[in-house]
Design an enzyme around this catalytic site. Sequence first.
Site, PDB file in Angstrom:
ATOM      1  N   ASP A 241     -10.104  31.111  31.097  1.00 25.28           N
ATOM      2  CA  ASP A 241     -11.410  31.402  31.709  1.00 25.28           C
ATOM      3  C   ASP A 241     -11.546  30.837  33.133  1.00 25.28           C
ATOM      4  O   ASP A 241     -12.451  31.236  33.865  1.00 25.28           O
ATOM      5  CB  ASP A 241     -12.541  30.818  30.854  1.00 25.28           C
ATOM      6  CG  ASP A 241     -12.688  31.524  29.512  1.00 25.28           C
ATOM      7  OD1 ASP A 241     -12.011  32.550  29.304  1.00 25.28           O
ATOM      8  OD2 ASP A 241     -13.472  31.048  28.674  1.00 25.28           O
TER       9      ASP A 241
ATOM     10  N   GLU B 224     -17.090  39.321  28.128  1.00 27.11           N
ATOM     11  CA  GLU B 224     -17.686  39.289  26.783  1.00 27.11           C
ATOM     12  C   GLU B 224     -19.045  38.585  26.793  1.00 27.11           C
ATOM     13  O   GLU B 224     -19.897  38.856  25.943  1.00 27.11           O
ATOM     14  CB  GLU B 224     -16.745  38.571  25.807  1.00 27.11           C
ATOM     15  CG  GLU B 224     -16.466  37.144  26.217  1.00 27.11           C
ATOM     16  CD  GLU B 224     -15.454  36.405  25.365  1.00 27.11           C
ATOM     17  OE1 GLU B 224     -15.050  36.919  24.321  1.00 27.11           O
ATOM     18  OE2 GLU B 224     -15.072  35.290  25.770  1.00 27.11           O
TER      19      GLU B 224
ATOM     20  N   GLY C 118     -14.232  35.720  28.709  1.00 26.88           N
ATOM     21  CA  GLY C 118     -15.061  35.032  29.698  1.00 26.88           C
ATOM     22  C   GLY C 118     -16.386  34.722  29.044  1.00 26.88           C
ATOM     23  O   GLY C 118     -17.259  35.586  28.959  1.00 26.88           O
ATOM     24  N   ARG C 119     -16.464  33.518  28.516  1.00 23.26           N
ATOM     25  CA  ARG C 119     -17.625  33.140  27.699  1.00 23.26           C
ATOM     26  C   ARG C 119     -18.864  32.906  28.569  1.00 23.26           C
ATOM     27  O   ARG C 119     -19.872  33.583  28.421  1.00 23.26           O
ATOM     28  CB  ARG C 119     -17.249  31.869  26.940  1.00 23.26           C
ATOM     29  CG  ARG C 119     -18.274  31.330  26.032  1.00 23.26           C
ATOM     30  CD  ARG C 119     -17.723  30.130  25.317  1.00 23.26           C
ATOM     31  NE  ARG C 119     -16.804  30.497  24.269  1.00 23.26           N
ATOM     32  CZ  ARG C 119     -17.182  31.001  23.095  1.00 23.26           C
ATOM     33  NH1 ARG C 119     -18.453  31.196  22.835  1.00 23.26           N
ATOM     34  NH2 ARG C 119     -16.296  31.309  22.188  1.00 23.26           N
TER      35      ARG C 119
HETATM   36  O1  F6P Z   1     -11.838  29.579  25.830  1.00 23.41           O
HETATM   37  C1  F6P Z   1     -10.995  30.627  26.077  1.00 23.41           C
HETATM   38  C2  F6P Z   1     -11.372  31.855  25.277  1.00 23.41           C
HETATM   39  O2  F6P Z   1     -10.305  32.743  25.419  1.00 23.41           O
HETATM   40  C3  F6P Z   1     -12.708  32.487  25.676  1.00 23.41           C
HETATM   41  O3  F6P Z   1     -12.602  33.341  26.781  1.00 23.41           O
HETATM   42  C4  F6P Z   1     -13.066  33.232  24.410  1.00 23.41           C
HETATM   43  O4  F6P Z   1     -14.457  33.397  24.293  1.00 23.41           O
HETATM   44  C5  F6P Z   1     -12.570  32.335  23.351  1.00 23.41           C
HETATM   45  O5  F6P Z   1     -11.518  31.585  23.896  1.00 23.41           O
HETATM   46  C6  F6P Z   1     -12.108  33.065  22.109  1.00 23.41           C
HETATM   47  O6  F6P Z   1     -11.772  32.124  21.162  1.00 23.41           O
HETATM   48  P1  F6P Z   1     -11.041  32.435  19.772  1.00 23.41           P
HETATM   49  O7  F6P Z   1      -9.596  32.662  20.049  1.00 23.41           O
HETATM   50  O8  F6P Z   1     -11.264  31.209  18.974  1.00 23.41           O
HETATM   51  O9  F6P Z   1     -11.687  33.647  19.218  1.00 23.41           O
END
Ligand code: F6P
Length: 347
Positions: free
Chosen positions: A133, A227, A176-177
């Site tokens: 991110d 996202e 991209g949280r």
């Molecule tokens: O923190 C990085 C990230 O890739 C974010 O962009 C995303 O929201 C999250 O991890 C997804 O996490 P997981 O693999 O636990 O679903």
Amino acid sequence: MRVGVLTGGGDCPGLNAVIRAVVRTGAAEAGYEFIGFRDGWRGPLEGDTIPLDVQAVRGILPRGGTILGSSRTNPLAESAAEGGRSGIERIKDNLASLGVDALIAIGGEDTLGVANHLHEAGTHVVGVPKTIDNDLSATDYTFGFDTAVNIAMEAIDRLHTTAESHHRALIVEVMGRSAGWIALHAGVAGGANVILIPEQPFDIEQVCAWVEHRFQTKYAAIVVASEGAHPKASDESTSDQRLDAFGHVRLGGVGQMLADEIERRTGKEARAAVLGHIQRGGTPTAFDRVLATRFGVHAIRAVEAGKFGTMVALRGTDIISVPLGEATSVLKVVPPERYAEAEIFFG
Ligand code: F6P
């Protein structure tokens, strides 16, 4: 000297390059021994280890993922159940019984937040920033970001040709949280017609106007959405409400929501493509391999210099050390002026 190494949080391309650089540098420059902890903070919490030496890191530079495994285990959320000891105390006990003198924690905001708590509790910790991110404010770039952007850009290039063949609007949902760096960079590099990021809540009528304008000249449109992007009317990102151990909801769904709305409002056929974990898998780019290697070398040098409670960071072209507390306090988001530069090319 025995140094523990762990990788926590979502994996990202370049983790193995850091592990390799840490072990190779520590062995060559200081004769250190290493011990790997499995699956992020779960390893030191449960004393779950893996042998780690120069032989173990041979050939891993180009490999995605992490040979140590990763998890979102949060020791701060562990109750003091087992014998009245908190997660932090259990980690300290395990490090002591394994003879670990210093710990290198490779992770993002959450993993490094725990590292900072451990440092405050007296453990010798050095952090290495990691996240696709790119949202850690104390470093100019995190490794993994460049790879994710290149994967997303290639997907956008491919979607342009099929969108044009079928005269469709294609919505690409990328990770991209809370920060829209991946969408911004991949969208600009891929010539997207609209880019939507969490920092700039969108107006669906404006999005449709850009899409319709694009159809007047090109008969197709590409929308890239983080996202975490959400409409102006709502502060909430699209999610399924499930929480991880650090309290983050599982995001996803904005791409389909946009496709439905765009099709309904413009009458143009619209489809959504969700890149998801494809962005985190596979081999790192040259940029990420070099950055990860430099972070690994400097993390060991920080241990050698006794700079505990710090994180290695990229400033310009230099690798520096910053306090862990500073590294995890402010999220680096896309400034309005950077978004305005991209907006020139919308529609
Ligand atoms: O923190 C990085 C990230 O890739 C974010 O962009 C995303 O929201 C999250 O991890 C997804 O996490 P997981 O693999 O636990 O679903």
